[in-house]
Each structure stands twice: as structure tokens, then as C-alpha cells.
Design a protein around this motif. Structure first.
Motif, PDB file in Angstrom:
ATOM      1  N   LEU A   1       0.840  -1.204   0.000  1.00 57.61           N
ATOM      2  CA  LEU A   1       0.000   0.000   0.000  1.00 57.61           C
ATOM      3  C   LEU A   1       0.874   1.253   0.000  1.00 57.61           C
ATOM      4  N   ILE A   2       1.878   1.274   0.854  1.00 51.53           N
ATOM      5  CA  ILE A   2       2.767   2.441   0.952  1.00 51.53           C
ATOM      6  C   ILE A   2       3.472   2.695  -0.376  1.00 51.53           C
ATOM      7  N   ARG A   3       3.995   1.660  -1.010  1.00 52.66           N
ATOM      8  CA  ARG A   3       4.665   1.835  -2.316  1.00 52.66           C
ATOM      9  C   ARG A   3       3.698   2.425  -3.334  1.00 52.66           C
ATOM     10  N   ASP A   4       2.475   1.898  -3.373  1.00 50.96           N
ATOM     11  CA  ASP A   4       1.483   2.402  -4.320  1.00 50.96           C
ATOM     12  C   ASP A   4       1.082   3.845  -3.988  1.00 50.96           C
ATOM     13  N   MET A   5       0.992   4.167  -2.693  1.00 46.20           N
ATOM     14  CA  MET A   5       0.651   5.544  -2.300  1.00 46.20           C
ATOM     15  C   MET A   5       1.746   6.518  -2.717  1.00 46.20           C
ATOM     16  N   VAL A   6       3.003   6.129  -2.529  1.00 52.38           N
ATOM     17  CA  VAL A   6       4.119   7.006  -2.927  1.00 52.38           C
ATOM     18  C   VAL A   6       4.097   7.205  -4.439  1.00 52.38           C
ATOM     19  N   ASP A   7       3.916   6.133  -5.199  1.00 50.83           N
ATOM     20  CA  ASP A   7       3.841   6.249  -6.663  1.00 50.83           C
ATOM     21  C   ASP A   7       2.685   7.164  -7.075  1.00 50.83           C
ATOM     22  N   THR A   8       1.551   7.020  -6.413  1.00 47.50           N
ATOM     23  CA  THR A   8       0.370   7.832  -6.724  1.00 47.50           C
ATOM     24  C   THR A   8       0.630   9.298  -6.383  1.00 47.50           C
ATOM     25  N   MET A   9       1.226   9.556  -5.220  1.00 49.72           N
ATOM     26  CA  MET A   9       1.518  10.919  -4.799  1.00 49.72           C
ATOM     27  C   MET A   9       2.454  11.602  -5.802  1.00 49.72           C
ATOM     28  N   ILE A  10       3.485  10.908  -6.214  1.00 44.60           N
ATOM     29  CA  ILE A  10       4.449  11.474  -7.163  1.00 44.60           C
ATOM     30  C   ILE A  10       3.792  11.710  -8.517  1.00 44.60           C
TER      31      ILE A  10
END
Length: 178
Positions: free
Chosen positions: A32-41
Motif C-alpha cells: 500500500l505504501i509503495r502504491d501511495m508514494v507512486d500515486t503521490m508522485i
């Protein structure tokens, strides 16, 4: 890794408190965290909370303002975070939000806070910060309590379309969407 769909103001996931994460070190939380960081960027944003990607869990990621010499930004990931004000001083500044696209609002926030949370490796982070860093943390952690920035505003006359903001005040470089 994936780019997740961002929930917009009005979606029920943004209006309720998120659930605590029982195990911050669980593989699904890391995913989830990896996907959230990718989404934020990809958005691009300065921060993102799990409810903003339709996941009602107490997880937030954000970039700190540039600090140090040379100035660098730090990616902070917090699970089950909390914050408290240090003093009563507040300031007001323009904020935006990936869940409230196209709008900006003048939002009062505490100028100095203490925040803490669990990192994805299970260790604790405890910090005392001020300025824009404090504002970003308050904004993101509000999402975990079902609060969007317009609910913090003193006057909805100060909620404007980004295209009209030039008539009100210049947008500072650090005031990107969160």
C-alpha cells in the motif's frame, strides 16, 4: 506498484475516521505504501493519506519541505500517526488537496507541532516541527480523521478556484496540492 485512483470530496471514505493498522510491518501495508508514494508522485502531490486512495487505514506519506545544506526533501511514511500542537500560535495559508482538485482555501493551522507514528519497519518516529512541515502533517493526518481542509477554514469566501487565485494572493512554491 500501481497508480491508485484518488477519492474526491464527497466520497464517504473521506468523511470517516480511518481504522488503525494492526501490523505496520505487514507485507500488504508495504505494498500500500509503495502504491501511495507512486500515486503521490504521479499526481503530483506533497502528501497522501490512505483514505484518499479508498483505503480506510491510518497510513500517510508526505514529503518534507527542503531542509539542510544542500536543501533536501525527505519522504516520511507513518502508520497509526498522531500529532499535538506545541503552543497556541497559528497562521493562515493557502492549501490545496488532491481530493479537492482545482480549489484552494485559506486554512488556519498550528505553527509548531509534535507528531509521532510507526515506521514501516516497526520503529517509532517522534518529531517536533514548525512552519510548512507542521502544516503538511496536520493536513495529511486530518484525512485519517475524516476531515478535509475546507472544514478547517474560517470563511468559505476564502475557498477559490486555482485559476482565480491570482486575484487573491500569489501562490507560494511550497503550496502544491497535498
Amino acid at each position: 506498484m500501481a497508480i491508485l485512483k484518488i477519492a474526491r470530496m464527497g466520497h464517504p471514505v473521506l468523511a470517516r475516521p480511518a481504522d488503525s493498522v494492526p501490523d505496520p510491518t505487514a507485507p500488504e501495508i508495504h505494498d500500500l505504501i509503495r502504491d501511495m508514494v507512486d500515486t503521490m508522485i504521479d499526481a503530483p502531490g506533497q502528501g497522501l493519506a490512505a483514505p484518499q486512495v479508498h483505503v480506510s487505514l491510518r497510513v500517510a506519506v508526505f514529503l518534507t519541505p527542503p531542509e539542510g545544506d544542500p536543501p533536501q526533501r525527505e519522504l516520511v511514511t507513518l502508520v497509526n500517526p498522531s500529532w499535538q500542537s506545541v503552543g497556541e500560535e497559528q497562521d493562515i495559508a493557502w492549501e490545496g488537496c488532491l481530493s479537492v482538485p482545482g480549489l484552494r482555501g485559506l486554512v488556519p493551522r498550528y505553527t509548531h507541532i509534535r507528531y509521532s507514528g510507526t515506521l514501516p519497519d516497526g520503529s517509532r518516529l517522534d518529531r517536533e516541527v514548525g512552519g510548512w512541515h507542521a502544516r503538511v502533517v496536520q493536513h495529511e493526518l486530518d484525512h485519517l480523521d475524516g476531515i478535509l481542509y475546507p472544514q478547517r477554514m474560517d470563511d468559505l469566501k476564502d475557498l477559490v478556484f486555482e485559476s482565480e487565485l491570482r486575484h487573491r494572493a500569489p501562490l507560494q512554491p511550497e503550496e502544491r496540492e497535498e
